[in-house]
Design an enzyme around this catalytic site. Structure first.
Site, PDB file in Angstrom:
ATOM      1  N   PRO A 164       0.839  -1.204   0.000  1.00  0.00           N
ATOM      2  CA  PRO A 164       0.000   0.000   0.000  1.00  0.00           C
ATOM      3  C   PRO A 164       0.870   1.248   0.000  1.00  0.00           C
ATOM      4  O   PRO A 164       1.910   1.273   0.627  1.00  0.00           O
ATOM      5  CB  PRO A 164      -0.748  -0.087   1.321  1.00  0.00           C
ATOM      6  CG  PRO A 164       0.151  -0.862   2.205  1.00  0.00           C
ATOM      7  CD  PRO A 164       0.881  -1.825   1.319  1.00  0.00           C
ATOM      8  N   GLU A 165       0.451   2.250  -0.735  1.00  0.00           N
ATOM      9  CA  GLU A 165       1.146   3.519  -0.655  1.00  0.00           C
ATOM     10  C   GLU A 165       0.307   4.445   0.235  1.00  0.00           C
ATOM     11  O   GLU A 165      -0.764   4.066   0.707  1.00  0.00           O
ATOM     12  CB  GLU A 165       1.369   4.074  -2.063  1.00  0.00           C
ATOM     13  CG  GLU A 165       2.316   3.165  -2.853  1.00  0.00           C
ATOM     14  CD  GLU A 165       2.949   3.825  -4.081  1.00  0.00           C
ATOM     15  OE1 GLU A 165       2.996   5.057  -4.130  1.00  0.00           O
ATOM     16  OE2 GLU A 165       3.375   3.094  -4.980  1.00  0.00           O
ATOM     17  N   LYS A 184       3.092   5.693   6.523  1.00  0.00           N
ATOM     18  CA  LYS A 184       2.112   4.613   6.367  1.00  0.00           C
ATOM     19  C   LYS A 184       1.800   3.925   7.705  1.00  0.00           C
ATOM     20  O   LYS A 184       1.208   2.847   7.736  1.00  0.00           O
ATOM     21  CB  LYS A 184       2.618   3.603   5.331  1.00  0.00           C
ATOM     22  CG  LYS A 184       2.653   4.241   3.937  1.00  0.00           C
ATOM     23  CD  LYS A 184       2.854   3.251   2.828  1.00  0.00           C
ATOM     24  CE  LYS A 184       4.235   2.699   2.802  1.00  0.00           C
ATOM     25  NZ  LYS A 184       4.488   1.897   1.579  1.00  0.00           N
ATOM     26  N   HIS A 213      -7.063 -15.798   8.690  1.00  0.00           N
ATOM     27  CA  HIS A 213      -6.100 -14.695   8.627  1.00  0.00           C
ATOM     28  C   HIS A 213      -6.342 -13.663   9.729  1.00  0.00           C
ATOM     29  O   HIS A 213      -5.631 -12.671   9.805  1.00  0.00           O
ATOM     30  CB  HIS A 213      -6.172 -13.997   7.265  1.00  0.00           C
ATOM     31  CG  HIS A 213      -5.980 -14.922   6.112  1.00  0.00           C
ATOM     32  ND1 HIS A 213      -4.804 -15.622   5.919  1.00  0.00           N
ATOM     33  CD2 HIS A 213      -6.802 -15.272   5.088  1.00  0.00           C
ATOM     34  CE1 HIS A 213      -4.927 -16.365   4.824  1.00  0.00           C
ATOM     35  NE2 HIS A 213      -6.121 -16.180   4.312  1.00  0.00           N
ATOM     36  N   ARG A 245       0.491 -12.717   4.860  1.00  0.00           N
ATOM     37  CA  ARG A 245       1.902 -13.087   4.976  1.00  0.00           C
ATOM     38  C   ARG A 245       2.536 -12.664   6.289  1.00  0.00           C
ATOM     39  O   ARG A 245       3.685 -13.010   6.572  1.00  0.00           O
ATOM     40  CB  ARG A 245       2.667 -12.514   3.775  1.00  0.00           C
ATOM     41  CG  ARG A 245       2.148 -13.111   2.458  1.00  0.00           C
ATOM     42  CD  ARG A 245       2.816 -12.513   1.247  1.00  0.00           C
ATOM     43  NE  ARG A 245       4.228 -12.890   1.159  1.00  0.00           N
ATOM     44  CZ  ARG A 245       5.058 -12.424   0.240  1.00  0.00           C
ATOM     45  NH1 ARG A 245       4.622 -11.554  -0.655  1.00  0.00           N
ATOM     46  NH2 ARG A 245       6.316 -12.808   0.214  1.00  0.00           N
ATOM     47  N   ARG A 279      13.679  -0.699  -8.795  1.00  0.00           N
ATOM     48  CA  ARG A 279      12.256  -0.584  -9.110  1.00  0.00           C
ATOM     49  C   ARG A 279      12.093  -0.182 -10.577  1.00  0.00           C
ATOM     50  O   ARG A 279      12.804   0.681 -11.081  1.00  0.00           O
ATOM     51  CB  ARG A 279      11.573   0.481  -8.236  1.00  0.00           C
ATOM     52  CG  ARG A 279      11.776   0.322  -6.736  1.00  0.00           C
ATOM     53  CD  ARG A 279      11.231  -0.974  -6.179  1.00  0.00           C
ATOM     54  NE  ARG A 279       9.798  -1.141  -6.374  1.00  0.00           N
ATOM     55  CZ  ARG A 279       8.879  -0.661  -5.543  1.00  0.00           C
ATOM     56  NH1 ARG A 279       9.225   0.010  -4.477  1.00  0.00           N
ATOM     57  NH2 ARG A 279       7.592  -0.871  -5.772  1.00  0.00           N
TER      58      ARG A 279
END
Ligand SMILES: [Zn+2]
Length: 298
Positions: free
Chosen positions: A2-3, A68, A117, A135, A288
């Site tokens: 996520p940004e 974030k 989860h 994860r 990137r």
């Protein structure tokens, strides 16, 4: 991953539902998530017990954000730091109402809560909040107060938020002058401005018409001004639209982020430029993939 716009959309969507609520009980199924941050983590039974007992009867006063990191403020001054990392999700549900989902989309969460989860479960006086993570790179940490986070240097390398009033053209001009590395790499580095990951860094360079491999210190004032305007407008628009669904994020109200439709370059190498029609180029910067138009960007 996520940004910033995805995390900010989630925070804004959760805020009206959790602020003012009191935590009645907490269950931690995966101690490592509340034990520490970092790549290698040792689950601590003690941290798990503290997390489960200390939060009981605490009232949620606010939910704020630094980069974030989401920060849940409690009436005891304690704070809960939540970082979703790659595949974390926060879900809030009141009995008989549809779930409010935000973060990484986990299909199972749309039909079943809790599910396999759901590693941390906060039962509030009204509604339940789940921290779900596939994860488990994310973390949810309890601190006695917010000052400790700053003292521990948690946010040291973090530059200004593009939505912060202190993030100005003058600030950006001064900061970029000192940087002798590529513009894209400076933007990804977070030390000047936070929240621009791969998607928004490429989009900002394209909108500002600046080649991402230029040295940051080489930008002329006019170019810095264009970059500043691009960063602020792109981030504000993306937050309003719920972020980019290409990152597989969904807003807290369950709708998918729609900013992806606005992308001009991200993920579009080889496709024609929206402005001049020539094929977009790509190169690797800081490991990137970076996409740009060599005709429109100087
Ligand atoms: Zn072009």
């Amino acid at each position: 991953m996520p940004e910033l716009p995805e995390v900010e959309s989630l925070r804004l969507s959760l805020k009206p539902y959790i602020v003012g609520k009191t935590i009645q009980s907490v269950i931690v199924h995966k101690p490592k998530l509340v034990s520490s941050a970092g790549t290698v983590r040792t689950p601590s039974e003690q941290k798990k017990r503290e997390f489960e007992t200390k939060l009981v009867n605490k009232k949620i006063l606010d939910i704020t954000r630094v980069a974030k990191n989401m920060i849940i403020h409690l009436d005891s001054e304690e704070i809960i730091l939540v970082h979703l990392k790659m595949t974390g999700q926060l879900v809030y549900q009141e009995q008989g109402s549809p779930a409010i989902l935000g973060g990484h989309p986990i299909e199972l969460s749309e039909s079943t809560l809790p599910n396999k989860h759901s590693h941390i479960i906060f039962t509030l006086n009204e509604g339940v909040m789940y921290y779900n993570d596939i994860r488990m790179f994310g973390y949810v940490l309890l601190y006695p107060n917010i000052d400790i986070l700053y003292q521990e240097g948690h946010f040291e390398a973090i530059g200004l938020d593009p939505l912060d009033n202190n993030f100005t053209y003058e600030y950006l001009l001064k900061a970029l002058k000192k940087k002798k590395s590529k513009l894209k790499s400076v933007l990804l580095g977070q030390s000047i401005v936070t929240g621009l990951g791969n998607i928004y860094a490429d989009e900002a360079c394209f909108q500002a018409r600046i080649l991402p491999y230029r040295l940051a210190s080489s930008l002329k004032p006019k170019e810095v001004k264009a970059l500043y305007n691009a960063i602020v407008s792109i981030i504000s628009k993306a937050v309003a639209m719920g972020g980019s669904s290409v990152a597989n994020y969904i807003m807290a109200d369950g709708s998918r982020g729609t900013y992806a439709r606005e992308h001009n370059v991200y993920g579009k190498a080889g496709l024609p430029c929206n402005v001049c029609g020539n094929p977009l180029q790509k190169m690797i910067i800081n490991s990137r993939t970076t996409v740009f138009c060599k005709f429109c960007q100087k």
